[in-house]
Design a protein around this motif. Structure first.
Motif, PDB file in Angstrom:
ATOM      1  N   VAL A   2       0.878  -1.316  -0.058  1.00 17.56           N
ATOM      2  CA  VAL A   2      -0.282   0.069   0.046  1.00 17.56           C
ATOM      3  C   VAL A   2       0.896   1.335  -0.006  1.00 17.56           C
ATOM      4  O   VAL A   2       1.923   1.362   0.736  1.00 17.56           O
ATOM      5  CB  VAL A   2      -0.973   0.111   1.319  1.00 17.56           C
ATOM      6  N   THR A   3       0.450   2.355  -0.782  1.00 11.60           N
ATOM      7  CA  THR A   3       1.367   3.392  -0.943  1.00 11.60           C
ATOM      8  C   THR A   3       1.304   4.549   0.363  1.00 11.60           C
ATOM      9  O   THR A   3       0.043   3.996   1.065  1.00 11.60           O
ATOM     10  CB  THR A   3       1.092   4.349  -2.126  1.00 11.60           C
ATOM     11  N   ASP A   4       2.111   5.355   0.945  1.00  6.44           N
ATOM     12  CA  ASP A   4       2.032   6.215   1.750  1.00  6.44           C
ATOM     13  C   ASP A   4       0.808   7.047   1.453  1.00  6.44           C
ATOM     14  O   ASP A   4      -0.057   7.266   2.753  1.00  6.44           O
ATOM     15  CB  ASP A   4       3.228   7.056   1.519  1.00  6.44           C
ATOM     16  N   LYS A   5       0.390   7.474   0.497  1.00 10.19           N
ATOM     17  CA  LYS A   5      -0.521   8.381   0.448  1.00 10.19           C
ATOM     18  C   LYS A   5      -2.066   7.625   0.620  1.00 10.19           C
ATOM     19  O   LYS A   5      -2.853   7.874   1.191  1.00 10.19           O
ATOM     20  CB  LYS A   5      -0.786   8.841  -1.266  1.00 10.19           C
ATOM     21  N   ASP A   6      -2.094   6.375   0.148  1.00 15.03           N
ATOM     22  CA  ASP A   6      -3.540   5.518   0.364  1.00 15.03           C
ATOM     23  C   ASP A   6      -3.462   5.048   1.856  1.00 15.03           C
ATOM     24  O   ASP A   6      -4.830   5.277   2.406  1.00 15.03           O
ATOM     25  CB  ASP A   6      -3.298   4.330  -0.592  1.00 15.03           C
ATOM     26  N   ALA A   7      -2.444   5.047   2.387  1.00 15.33           N
ATOM     27  CA  ALA A   7      -2.477   4.485   4.006  1.00 15.33           C
ATOM     28  C   ALA A   7      -3.030   5.765   4.581  1.00 15.33           C
ATOM     29  O   ALA A   7      -3.911   5.751   5.521  1.00 15.33           O
ATOM     30  CB  ALA A   7      -0.931   4.040   4.414  1.00 15.33           C
ATOM     31  N   ALA A   8      -2.454   7.259   4.357  1.00 13.46           N
ATOM     32  CA  ALA A   8      -2.790   8.130   4.956  1.00 13.46           C
ATOM     33  C   ALA A   8      -4.229   8.552   4.708  1.00 13.46           C
ATOM     34  O   ALA A   8      -5.103   8.942   5.475  1.00 13.46           O
ATOM     35  CB  ALA A   8      -2.010   9.469   4.524  1.00 13.46           C
ATOM     36  N   LYS A  12      -7.109  -0.235   2.777  1.00 14.43           N
ATOM     37  CA  LYS A  12      -6.755   0.019   1.564  1.00 14.43           C
ATOM     38  C   LYS A  12      -6.226  -1.425   1.037  1.00 14.43           C
ATOM     39  O   LYS A  12      -6.518  -1.883  -0.160  1.00 14.43           O
ATOM     40  CB  LYS A  12      -5.533   1.053   1.410  1.00 14.43           C
ATOM     41  N   GLY A  13      -5.377  -2.154   1.709  1.00 13.52           N
ATOM     42  CA  GLY A  13      -5.028  -3.429   1.439  1.00 13.52           C
ATOM     43  C   GLY A  13      -5.892  -4.567   1.165  1.00 13.52           C
ATOM     44  O   GLY A  13      -6.051  -5.270   0.093  1.00 13.52           O
TER      45      GLY A  13
END
Length: 453
Positions: A254-260, A283-284
């Motif tokens: 998962v990308t940093d942006k999606d996690a945030a 997100k995952g």
């Protein structure tokens, strides 16, 4: 009367909560194991008690000793609670990417906090792994916890978290999804659940910049996979002994942006205020949705509380600076709206180069428009000034007009961002925008990059 003898007896038996809106596109029952209900507000309370009790039992930790650990914050909090109750001192070594809130909370519960740089190799003497080991060797009557390789970590989840989830789902769980950092939670829970039902699938959530996913799939520890990332609490640049890859059915990154973004969505859509790794997990989970059937029972674990991220993921300015806010950027003025009220810094044709250099230093800028009585007539940037200085050491005393380049292009408010972007070339690093009041503002490449979603 019904009471606990001390705060440590309140650890565990955290609730399992059905998720609704945020997982609407998943055709299965999704339940969140909300570990923020532990007294230290994270899942790490469980293994902190277990690791200390096991170290006491075999003599590694002596009465009145000092506990030393490298932590992203949550393990430190759990250790601090145990240290207070049992009378130990605590030194927490933490990387500088962790939130200020985590550091402040650790200090609030009596821990000494040592901050180390994030962007160094694990073997670098400045890394929080190396500093932890050094402090342990230098501190009398101390014990280095080493949660990554301390197998009491995963054992705590085998003995506690796994059985809780099995009991709460009445044995109907089909999938367990969790972020992977030290590996204790996924390995301990995974081992217990697979012993109960080998068909249960165990999925790990990884982040870009971490080695887990590729290593699990190929057996290759690829150092090219390692780079700095923002997401806290999951991913690693090492292979902790607590990560039992044989128990894990797969990873998704998962990308940093999606996690945030999804960390904030959980709060807004489910009224559950949890931390950064929870956003990555959701997100995952959505990325894995094709693996789930209507009759499945999916449990996702939320590690910690959102209170530790109020200055980061829950702060609009922090999110905006990293391009994580879902804002609609379509016009020239959109990319500078956060600083559109600032005065445009200019330099005049007859001013000296030294004046322009001083202005760049003072305002921390790289480009300056050049003006005379007729308006904008040129521009200077730090690259041009550097080249001029290399060619002539006396350039600082020359007038700007002798070294300036072409003036920056000027656009009107309302110009589509696509048109503005085309004006940036190898020779041109900025664009001016004419505001409604007749003044101008500068748009830099940094502004354009910052607007990319």
């Amino acid at each position: 009367m019904d009471f606990s003898k001390n705060i440590l007896e309140t650890i565990g038996n955290t609730p399992l909560v059905k998720l609704n809106k945020i997982v609407a596109e998943i055709d299965a029952l999704v339940l969140a194991k909300v570990e923020t209900f532990n007294p230290g507000n994270s899942v790490k309370d469980r293994m902190a008690v277990k690791m200390i009790e096991d170290a006491e039992a075999d003599g590694r930790l002596q009465p009145g000793g000092t506990i030393i650990e490298g932590t992203s914050g949550n393990t430190g909090m759990g250790l601090a609670l145990v240290a207070i109750i049992k009378g130990y001192k605590l030194i927490c070594v933490i990387s500088d990417k962790q939130s200020k809130e985590k550091m402040d909370i650790l200090r609030a519960v009596g821990a000494k906090v040592v901050v180390c740089p994030t962007d160094v190799e694990p073997t670098d003497p400045r890394s929080y792994y190396s500093v932890s080991k050094r402090l342990a060797s230098e501190t009398p009557n101390s014990w280095y916890v080493n949660q990554y390789d301390n197998m009491s970590n995963s054992l705590a989840h085998y003995e506690q978290t796994g059985p809780e989830i099995w009991k709460q789902t009445d044995g109907k769980i089909t999938h367990f999804v969790v972020g992977v950092g030290t590996g204790g939670t996924i390995s301990g829970v995974g081992k217990y659940l697979k012993e109960k039902n080998p068909n249960i699938k165990i999925w790990g959530i990884d982040t870009y910049g971490s080695v887990f996913k590729k290593y699990h799939e190929t057996g290759i520890f690829d150092e090219n996979e390692i780079y700095s990332y923002i997401t806290e609490g999951i991913g690693e640049d090492i292979l902790p002994k607590n990560v039992d890859f044989s128990l894990i059915d797969g990873f998704t990154k998962v990308t940093d942006k999606d996690a945030a973004v999804y960390t904030r969505k959980i709060a807004l859509e489910e009224a559950i205020f949890v931390g950064n790794s929870a956003g990555a997990c959701i997100k995952g989970l959505l990325q894995l949705k094709e693996h789930f059937k209507p009759e499945d029972v999916v449990v996702v674990l939320f590690h910690d509380s959102g209170s530790r991220y109020v200055g980061k993921m829950f702060n609009d300015d922090w999110m905006r600076e990293r391009g994580f806010l879902e804002e609609n950027v379509t016009k020239a003025e959109d990319v500078i709206k956060d600083h559109i009220d600032k005065e445009l810094i200019v330099v005049r044709t007859e001013e000296l180069v030294s004046h322009a250099i001083e202005r760049m230093r003072k305002y921390k800028i790289s480009q300056i428009p050049v003006v005379d009585i007729n308006g904008f007539v040129g521009s200077v940037d730090e690259t041009d000034l550097f080249r001029s200085y290399v060619a002539d050491k006396n350039v600082a005393e020359k007038p700007i007009k002798e070294v300036m380049g072409k003036p920056f292009p000027i656009v009107k408010m309302g110009t589509p961002i696509e048109e503005v972007s085309k004006l940036f070339t190898k020779e041109n690093d900025a664009v001016l925008i004419e505001l409604e009041n007749g003044n101008h503002h500068i748009i830099t490449k940094y502004d354009i990059i910052g607007s990319i979603k």
